[in-house]
Design an enzyme around this catalytic site. Structure first.
Site, PDB file in Angstrom:
ATOM      1  N   GLY A  46    -101.907 -62.150 -33.285  1.00  0.00           N
ATOM      2  CA  GLY A  46    -103.183 -62.514 -33.884  1.00  0.00           C
ATOM      3  C   GLY A  46    -104.253 -62.597 -32.811  1.00  0.00           C
ATOM      4  CD  GLN A  51    -107.666 -65.594 -29.199  1.00  0.00           C
ATOM      5  OE1 GLN A  51    -107.442 -65.257 -30.354  1.00  0.00           O
ATOM      6  NE2 GLN A  51    -106.701 -65.786 -28.314  1.00  0.00           N
ATOM      7  CB  CYS A  99    -103.095 -69.427 -27.362  1.00  0.00           C
ATOM      8  SG  CYS A  99    -104.771 -68.821 -27.673  1.00  0.00           S
ATOM      9  CG  LEU A 100    -102.643 -63.192 -27.051  1.00  0.00           C
ATOM     10  CD1 LEU A 100    -103.249 -61.978 -27.754  1.00  0.00           C
ATOM     11  CD2 LEU A 100    -101.450 -62.796 -26.204  1.00  0.00           C
ATOM     12  CG  HIS A 141    -103.189 -69.861 -33.369  1.00  0.00           C
ATOM     13  ND1 HIS A 141    -102.406 -70.577 -32.495  1.00  0.00           N
ATOM     14  CD2 HIS A 141    -103.982 -69.066 -32.587  1.00  0.00           C
ATOM     15  CE1 HIS A 141    -102.706 -70.241 -31.256  1.00  0.00           C
ATOM     16  NE2 HIS A 141    -103.659 -69.324 -31.278  1.00  0.00           N
ATOM     17  CD  GLU A 142    -105.331 -65.750 -34.056  1.00  0.00           C
ATOM     18  OE1 GLU A 142    -106.393 -65.791 -33.399  1.00  0.00           O
ATOM     19  OE2 GLU A 142    -104.213 -65.751 -33.517  1.00  0.00           O
ATOM     20  CG  HIS A 145    -108.706 -68.956 -31.465  1.00  0.00           C
ATOM     21  ND1 HIS A 145    -108.909 -69.480 -30.205  1.00  0.00           N
ATOM     22  CD2 HIS A 145    -107.408 -68.534 -31.478  1.00  0.00           C
ATOM     23  CE1 HIS A 145    -107.808 -69.386 -29.492  1.00  0.00           C
ATOM     24  NE2 HIS A 145    -106.874 -68.806 -30.241  1.00  0.00           N
TER      25      HIS A 145
END
Length: 199
Positions: A46, A51, A99-100, A141-142, A145
């Site tokens: 995701g 991000q 998380c990236l 999660h996304e 963000h």
């Protein structure tokens, strides 16, 4: 397509709320395509526009079923969603997240186990999505963000928050690894998000 830079750690864009998508045009479709490619290159499942340092309410998710663990006939989820909003949630599940934008960090994070999300496709068409399991976790999660919230803000037991090597974090949290519980309430992964960029 272009690989975009994923911002990390204390980058200010990660803490800012994103603005609603108002123009559904080729530039938006190109951005979504680039986000898919960037996410895949980073072994993610995701990615939110924050991000990649863009304050627009756009997320992409890609989950692949595991043929050994998922229901027979399960389909992959490949979703590009604009202006997502959680309109219903119930239940509770706790699972490991990574998380990236926070490479190497993992923790146990509580999430709603079943959610309904409304949003718009890349063409601006209204859509509603029911999700549970890993799909619901990834959506939450996304969407966090887009509101300037990181998974570390949701951790209840700080003893579970730890820093691993990026490779270990991928293995622990499932980033880039097919998941057995990414499915809808009917027990099947479902392709959603008409109007997403072609593969």
């Amino acid at each position: 397509m272009t690989l975009l830079k994923i911002v990390k750690d204390e980058h200010p864009t990660l803490r800012k709320p994103a603005h609603r998508v108002k123009q559904f045009d080729p530039a938006l479709r190109k951005l979504a395509q680039d986000m898919f490619e960037t996410m895949r290159a980073a072994n993610g499942i995701g990615l939110a526009a924050n991000q990649i340092d863009r304050l627009v309410r756009l997320i992409v998710i890609e989950l692949t079923p595991d043929p050994e663990d998922d229901a027979p006939g399960s389909l992959a989820v490949r979703l590009a969603l604009c202006n997502p909003e959680i309109v219903e949630s119930r239940g509770r599940m706790i699972g490991v997240e990574a998380c990236l934008s926070l490479p190497g960090w993992i923790a146990d994070v509580p999430r709603a186990s079943n959610i309904v999300v409304k949003g718009q496709t890349l063409d601006g068409k209204a859509t509603r999505i029911k999700a549970d399991g890993m799909f619901a976790r990834c959506l939450q999660h996304e969407i966090d963000h887009l509101n300037g919230v990181l998974f570390t803000d949701r951790v209840e037991d700080l003893a579970t928050l730890k820093k691993l090597s990026p490779r270990q974090a991928v293995a622990e949290a499932g980033e880039g690894v097919p998941t057995a519980d990414a499915h809808t309430e009917e027990g099947r992964l479902v392709v959603v998000g008409a109007g997403e960029p072609p593969t």
